[in-house]
Design a protein around this motif. Structure first.
Motif, PDB file in Angstrom:
ATOM      1  N   ALA A  51      70.338 -21.010  91.249  1.00 25.69           N
ATOM      2  CA  ALA A  51      70.690 -21.884  92.448  1.00 25.69           C
ATOM      3  C   ALA A  51      70.559 -23.243  92.373  1.00 25.69           C
ATOM      4  O   ALA A  51      71.499 -24.072  92.676  1.00 25.69           O
ATOM      5  CB  ALA A  51      69.770 -21.327  93.610  1.00 25.69           C
ATOM      6  N   GLY A  52      69.570 -23.887  91.502  1.00 23.74           N
ATOM      7  CA  GLY A  52      69.496 -25.278  91.314  1.00 23.74           C
ATOM      8  C   GLY A  52      70.608 -25.806  90.286  1.00 23.74           C
ATOM      9  O   GLY A  52      71.345 -26.809  90.617  1.00 23.74           O
ATOM     10  N   SER A  55      73.947 -25.914  92.449  1.00 15.97           N
ATOM     11  CA  SER A  55      74.137 -26.946  93.417  1.00 15.97           C
ATOM     12  C   SER A  55      74.331 -28.014  92.547  1.00 15.97           C
ATOM     13  O   SER A  55      74.817 -28.957  93.115  1.00 15.97           O
ATOM     14  CB  SER A  55      72.836 -26.801  94.262  1.00 15.97           C
ATOM     15  OG  SER A  55      71.819 -27.286  93.545  1.00 15.97           O
ATOM     16  N   ARG A  56      73.590 -28.342  91.373  1.00 17.46           N
ATOM     17  CA  ARG A  56      73.785 -29.602  90.661  1.00 17.46           C
ATOM     18  C   ARG A  56      75.286 -29.844  90.035  1.00 17.46           C
ATOM     19  O   ARG A  56      75.740 -30.780  90.041  1.00 17.46           O
ATOM     20  CB  ARG A  56      72.891 -29.921  89.540  1.00 17.46           C
ATOM     21  CG  ARG A  56      71.477 -30.413  90.205  1.00 17.46           C
ATOM     22  CD  ARG A  56      70.483 -30.759  89.009  1.00 17.46           C
ATOM     23  NE  ARG A  56      70.382 -29.839  88.018  1.00 17.46           N
ATOM     24  CZ  ARG A  56      69.329 -28.785  88.156  1.00 17.46           C
ATOM     25  NH1 ARG A  56      68.904 -28.431  89.209  1.00 17.46           N
ATOM     26  NH2 ARG A  56      69.386 -28.040  87.012  1.00 17.46           N
ATOM     27  N   ALA A  59      78.999 -27.024  92.694  1.00 20.82           N
ATOM     28  CA  ALA A  59      78.966 -27.158  94.169  1.00 20.82           C
ATOM     29  C   ALA A  59      80.622 -27.046  94.679  1.00 20.82           C
ATOM     30  O   ALA A  59      81.190 -27.605  93.926  1.00 20.82           O
ATOM     31  CB  ALA A  59      78.545 -28.367  94.636  1.00 20.82           C
ATOM     32  N   GLU A 109      78.968 -16.685  94.142  1.00 24.22           N
ATOM     33  CA  GLU A 109      78.459 -16.591  95.666  1.00 24.22           C
ATOM     34  C   GLU A 109      77.604 -15.300  95.834  1.00 24.22           C
ATOM     35  O   GLU A 109      76.578 -15.545  96.655  1.00 24.22           O
ATOM     36  CB  GLU A 109      79.485 -16.538  96.551  1.00 24.22           C
ATOM     37  CG  GLU A 109      80.874 -17.489  96.356  1.00 24.22           C
ATOM     38  CD  GLU A 109      81.698 -17.156  95.240  1.00 24.22           C
ATOM     39  OE1 GLU A 109      81.755 -16.463  94.680  1.00 24.22           O
ATOM     40  OE2 GLU A 109      82.399 -18.404  95.131  1.00 24.22           O
ATOM     41  N   LEU A 112      74.096 -16.095  94.435  1.00 22.98           N
ATOM     42  CA  LEU A 112      73.273 -17.045  95.296  1.00 22.98           C
ATOM     43  C   LEU A 112      72.904 -16.493  96.597  1.00 22.98           C
ATOM     44  O   LEU A 112      71.681 -16.800  96.783  1.00 22.98           O
ATOM     45  CB  LEU A 112      74.229 -18.234  95.441  1.00 22.98           C
ATOM     46  CG  LEU A 112      74.575 -18.991  94.332  1.00 22.98           C
ATOM     47  CD1 LEU A 112      75.596 -20.384  94.793  1.00 22.98           C
ATOM     48  CD2 LEU A 112      73.136 -19.528  93.677  1.00 22.98           C
TER      49      LEU A 112
END
Length: 122
Positions: A51-52, A55-56, A59, A109, A112
């Motif tokens: 997840a991290g 997002s980094r 995105a 998707e 996550l």
């Protein structure tokens, strides 16, 4: 292979990839992302890190997949190394990622929304 403390030898590893790159890798038998040539390794994540990482670096990406990799099927060494941009250690595969080491493919998707999809099957 180097096993980090507290990680069983069969622990899942994950790699986020564009769907088109994965399709090409399936034809070639291995995945060779640009980082292999420029940094000497394939960036991987532990399931808890996906997840991290998403997002980094991913995105808004709509065509990406998470490859669930069985480290027991890897030939080249996996080394857990300190990241430069976050306070965490990430696994790096020092060689190409063989297609036959990938035991599951999940839409980013979906992964996550349900991180349990990133466990090794069985």
């Amino acid at each position: 292979m180097i096993r980090p403390p507290g990680r069983p030898p069969g622990a899942a590893l994950c790699h986020i990839v564009a769907a088109a790159a994965w399709a090409a890798a399936q034809q070639e038998g291995e995945l060779r992302p640009g980082s292999l040539a420029t940094e000497g390794f394939v960036h991987l994540s532990w399931p808890r890190q996906v997840a991290g990482t998403a997002s980094r670096f991913y995105a808004g990406a709509s065509d990406h997949l998470v490859l669930v990799v069985d480290r027991a099927r890897l030939v080249d060494p996996v080394v857990e190394e300190q990241a430069v941009d976050v306070d965490d250690r990430f696994p790096h595969l020092h060689g190409p990622l063989p297609v036959d080491a990938v035991v599951a493919v999940r839409r980013l998707e979906d992964a996550l929304a349900d991180p349990t999809l990133l466990a090794l099957p069985g």
